[in-house]
Design a protein around this motif. Structure first.
Motif, PDB file in Angstrom:
ATOM      1  N   HIS A  85       0.834  -1.202   0.000  1.00 47.56           N
ATOM      2  CA  HIS A  85       0.000   0.000   0.000  1.00 47.56           C
ATOM      3  C   HIS A  85       0.874   1.260   0.000  1.00 47.56           C
ATOM      4  CE1 HIS A  85      -3.571  -2.350   0.425  1.00 47.56           C
ATOM      5  NE2 HIS A  85      -3.253  -2.806   1.635  1.00 47.56           N
ATOM      6  N   ILE A  86       1.929   1.227   0.796  1.00 54.86           N
ATOM      7  CA  ILE A  86       2.836   2.379   0.845  1.00 54.86           C
ATOM      8  C   ILE A  86       3.563   2.520  -0.487  1.00 54.86           C
ATOM      9  CG2 ILE A  86       4.834   3.368   2.006  1.00 54.86           C
ATOM     10  CD1 ILE A  86       2.228   3.314   3.650  1.00 54.86           C
ATOM     11  N   ALA A  87       3.967   1.403  -1.076  1.00 58.19           N
ATOM     12  CA  ALA A  87       4.655   1.447  -2.371  1.00 58.19           C
ATOM     13  C   ALA A  87       3.763   2.071  -3.437  1.00 58.19           C
ATOM     14  CB  ALA A  87       5.069   0.035  -2.788  1.00 58.19           C
ATOM     15  N   ARG A  88       2.480   1.727  -3.412  1.00 57.61           N
ATOM     16  CA  ARG A  88       1.537   2.292  -4.389  1.00 57.61           C
ATOM     17  C   ARG A  88       1.445   3.815  -4.224  1.00 57.61           C
ATOM     18  NH1 ARG A  88      -2.333  -0.434  -7.245  1.00 57.61           N
ATOM     19  NH2 ARG A  88      -2.146  -2.263  -5.869  1.00 57.61           N
ATOM     20  N   LYS A  89       1.395   4.270  -2.971  1.00 54.56           N
ATOM     21  CA  LYS A  89       1.333   5.716  -2.713  1.00 54.56           C
ATOM     22  C   LYS A  89       2.617   6.406  -3.160  1.00 54.56           C
ATOM     23  CE  LYS A  89       0.758   9.816  -0.709  1.00 54.56           C
ATOM     24  NZ  LYS A  89       2.095  10.402  -0.686  1.00 54.56           N
ATOM     25  N   ILE A  90       3.765   5.807  -2.903  1.00 54.71           N
ATOM     26  CA  ILE A  90       5.038   6.409  -3.323  1.00 54.71           C
ATOM     27  C   ILE A  90       5.091   6.517  -4.838  1.00 54.71           C
ATOM     28  CG2 ILE A  90       7.540   6.043  -3.415  1.00 54.71           C
ATOM     29  CD1 ILE A  90       7.337   4.829  -0.601  1.00 54.71           C
ATOM     30  N   ALA A  91       4.649   5.471  -5.536  1.00 58.75           N
ATOM     31  CA  ALA A  91       4.633   5.515  -7.002  1.00 58.75           C
ATOM     32  C   ALA A  91       3.746   6.652  -7.492  1.00 58.75           C
ATOM     33  CB  ALA A  91       4.154   4.178  -7.565  1.00 58.75           C
ATOM     34  N   ALA A  92       2.586   6.820  -6.857  1.00 58.00           N
ATOM     35  CA  ALA A  92       1.668   7.884  -7.262  1.00 58.00           C
ATOM     36  C   ALA A  92       2.280   9.255  -7.010  1.00 58.00           C
ATOM     37  CB  ALA A  92       0.347   7.748  -6.510  1.00 58.00           C
ATOM     38  N   THR A  93       2.963   9.418  -5.896  1.00 58.88           N
ATOM     39  CA  THR A  93       3.591  10.700  -5.585  1.00 58.88           C
ATOM     40  C   THR A  93       4.719  11.003  -6.561  1.00 58.88           C
ATOM     41  OG1 THR A  93       3.043  10.462  -3.238  1.00 58.88           O
ATOM     42  CG2 THR A  93       4.776  12.032  -3.796  1.00 58.88           C
ATOM     43  N   LEU A  94       5.524  10.010  -6.867  1.00 61.14           N
ATOM     44  CA  LEU A  94       6.589  10.198  -7.853  1.00 61.14           C
ATOM     45  C   LEU A  94       6.011  10.620  -9.194  1.00 61.14           C
ATOM     46  CD1 LEU A  94       8.813   7.084  -7.032  1.00 61.14           C
ATOM     47  CD2 LEU A  94       9.551   9.462  -6.831  1.00 61.14           C
ATOM     48  N   ALA A  95       4.973   9.908  -9.635  1.00 59.27           N
ATOM     49  CA  ALA A  95       4.393  10.182 -10.949  1.00 59.27           C
ATOM     50  C   ALA A  95       3.822  11.587 -11.036  1.00 59.27           C
ATOM     51  CB  ALA A  95       3.316   9.155 -11.272  1.00 59.27           C
ATOM     52  N   SER A  96       3.247  12.077  -9.946  1.00 61.69           N
ATOM     53  CA  SER A  96       2.606  13.390  -9.975  1.00 61.69           C
ATOM     54  C   SER A  96       3.587  14.532  -9.767  1.00 61.69           C
ATOM     55  CB  SER A  96       1.510  13.464  -8.910  1.00 61.69           C
ATOM     56  OG  SER A  96       2.068  13.496  -7.617  1.00 61.69           O
ATOM     57  N   THR A  97       4.838  14.201  -9.463  1.00 57.58           N
ATOM     58  CA  THR A  97       5.827  15.254  -9.210  1.00 57.58           C
ATOM     59  C   THR A  97       7.006  15.191 -10.186  1.00 57.58           C
ATOM     60  OG1 THR A  97       6.828  13.845  -7.488  1.00 57.58           O
ATOM     61  CG2 THR A  97       5.253  15.517  -6.767  1.00 57.58           C
ATOM     62  N   GLY A  98       6.771  14.607 -11.347  1.00 57.88           N
ATOM     63  CA  GLY A  98       7.772  14.694 -12.405  1.00 57.88           C
ATOM     64  C   GLY A  98       8.628  13.473 -12.636  1.00 57.88           C
ATOM     65  N   THR A  99       8.410  12.392 -11.882  1.00 55.77           N
ATOM     66  CA  THR A  99       9.173  11.166 -12.069  1.00 55.77           C
ATOM     67  C   THR A  99       8.238  10.060 -12.535  1.00 55.77           C
ATOM     68  OG1 THR A  99      10.779  11.745 -10.335  1.00 55.77           O
ATOM     69  CG2 THR A  99      10.620   9.426 -10.940  1.00 55.77           C
TER      70      THR A  99
END
Length: 327
Positions: free
Chosen positions: A59-73
């Motif tokens: 669940h945390i990994a999914r959130k980290i992926a979403a945060t990365l994607a929305s901030t330019g990575t």
């Protein structure tokens, strides 16, 4: 619930929050060259960042992926169990894989390591044990260790998942800064949200132009100006020359003041003699959110819009901005 129970529950809740706050502080204090190496590895990545983990770590990994994607990575989440049944094909040479497992021994994730290594990706492991299998097999290890989980049992992943989430946020926002990622870039990933509307909608997108623009000549009668205001429905009309040079503005509020003063001769009075010559304006290419600020600062409900040559191009009022979701 009696006072004693209330006090106990509040004390327990505060203890949970304090434990999780301490976990984040501990991770922060241990940040070192490994974190910088992880940042450099992602910046150098020419593929995608894949974040993976099982259970609560998933669940945390999914959130980290979403945060990365929305901030330019560019990033996405892959479930380890699904990866073992075909989704591993989503990972290619040149990618970066971030694997989360507090113990560093999650069976589903460890089982993928040989295949991941053969693909020639950079592996970043985020664990709470630097001697674990995942930590040893990773190119870069991020230390997310905590002293203990929160709560009276200390069993449920709480402080550990909070620490991992915070470490992921630190990675994503450090990358954001390194990429010079701007608010406008963020908005492009969030076009449906309020931030996207504030940063993507321009005055030209919401203004009334062409036949919908209320405008009369300076020598038009007050009656003609009133009719234009009524037809166009913006509560105002621009006063402009034939070439688009703005001369002023006349609003329904101006009309009320003239009537109160007994000066409203609708047929004989040229609107140019009773207009406001210092009309508030905004450029068509400015953000609609800036129009809101101008209106609020001047306590007005409408603005006239100028093109790049300083000529009259449109008009808008606060209702247009409400409909656009900018306000």
């Amino acid at each position: 619930m009696n006072a004693s129970q209330s006090a106990h529950r509040l004390a327990l809740a505060r203890d949970v929050l304090a434990t999780e706050a301490q976990a984040i502080e501990g991770v922060s204090a241990r940040l070192n060259g490994s974190f910088l190496a992880a940042v450099d590895a992602v910046l150098a990545c020419r593929g995608r960042v894949i974040v993976t983990g099982m259970g609560k770590s998933g669940h945390i990994a999914r959130k980290i992926a979403a945060t990365l994607a929305s901030t330019g990575t560019p990033a996405f989440f892959v479930h380890p169990a699904e990866a073992a049944h075909g989704d591993l094909g989503m990972i290619a040479a040149g990618d970066v894989v971030i694997g989360l497992s507090y113990s560093g021994e999650s069976g589903e994730l460890i089982a993928l390591l040989p295949a991941i290594r053969r693909k020639g990706v950079t592996l970043i492991g985020m664990t709470g044990r630097d001697t674990s299998t995942l930590a040893r097999e990773s190119d870069i290890h991020l230390d997310a260790a905590i002293e203990h989980e929160a709560g009276p049992l200390g069993l449920a992943p709480t402080a550990s998942t909070t620490a991992a989430l915070a470490l992921g946020d630190a990675l994503a926002l450090t990358l954001l800064d390194a990429r010079n990622f701007r608010a406008e870039d963020f908005a492009l990933s969030h076009p449906g949200g309020s931030l996207g509307r504030r940063l993507l909608v321009h005055v030209s997108d919401v203004m009334h132009g062409g036949d919908a623009l209320p405008v009369v000549a300076p020598d038009a009668s007050l009656r003609d100006a009133l009719l234009e205001i009524s037809r166009k429905g913006l509560g105002m009309t621009a006063i402009a020359d034939a070439d688009g040079t703005l001369r002023g503005i006349f609003t329904d509020g101006d009309l009320r003041r003239l009537i109160d003063a007994g000066q409203a001769d609708f047929l004989a009075t040229p609107v140019g003699t009773v207009m406001q010559p210092a009309a508030k304006t905004i450029a068509a290419d400015r953000l609609a959110a800036e129009a809101v600020k101008v209106m609020e600062a001047n306590k007005i409900n409408g603005l006239l819009v100028l093109d790049t040559n300083g000529k009259l191009a449109g008009a808008l009022n606060m209702h247009d901005l409400f409909r656009a979701g900018v306000v």
